[in-house]
Write a protein that holds these residues in place. Sequence first.
Motif, short mmCIF file in Angstrom:
data_model
loop_
_atom_site.label_atom_id
_atom_site.label_comp_id
_atom_site.label_asym_id
_atom_site.label_seq_id
_atom_site.Cartn_x
_atom_site.Cartn_y
_atom_site.Cartn_z
N ASN A 265 0.87 -1.18 0.00
CA ASN A 265 0.00 0.00 0.00
C ASN A 265 0.91 1.22 0.00
N LYS A 266 0.59 2.16 -0.89
CA LYS A 266 1.42 3.37 -0.99
C LYS A 266 0.59 4.60 -0.71
N ASP A 267 1.27 5.64 -0.21
CA ASP A 267 0.57 6.90 0.03
C ASP A 267 0.51 7.69 -1.28
N LYS A 268 -0.04 8.89 -1.23
CA LYS A 268 -0.23 9.67 -2.45
C LYS A 268 1.08 10.09 -3.11
N ASP A 269 2.18 10.09 -2.34
CA ASP A 269 3.49 10.44 -2.89
C ASP A 269 4.24 9.24 -3.44
N ARG B 237 2.53 0.39 3.74
CA ARG B 237 2.28 -0.88 4.42
C ARG B 237 2.56 -2.05 3.50
N PHE B 238 3.11 -3.11 4.07
CA PHE B 238 3.31 -4.36 3.34
C PHE B 238 2.19 -5.30 3.75
#
Length: 131
Positions: free
Chosen positions: A84-88, A93-94
């Motif tokens: 999971n990636k943030d907007k940047d 999270r793995f």
Amino acid sequence: MRSGRPRRSTAYSDYVYLQEADFNIGDEADPTSFKETMESQNADKWREAMLNELESIKNTKVWELVEPHKSQKLAGLKWVFKTNKDKDGRIKRFKARLVAKGFTQMEGIDFTKTFSPVSTKDSFRIIMALV
């Protein structure tokens, strides 16, 4: 009698089809196998995600471990990994999920019935009316 308009090709050459991976150009792709995961630079984080998944399965009592009968065909398991990636674009999270390969089973041979709770519109309306 035919129309005098010029014919256009029916091929969709104007469209570009992108895969999910095409949007993460330059980013490291999620691992697709356990071996690939353990050989990655984030192996310790993936291992922690897998332990969290196993702990979650244990706590929610999703499975009951039993001895199989010799005539039974067992469904295999597979780890599915996702970041999971943030907007940047930084990894937030793995996530590791242990899933059953149910597609290897055949109805009437490996199982006789399935159960999936599904709500219908009518039952939803009744519940909402009672609330």
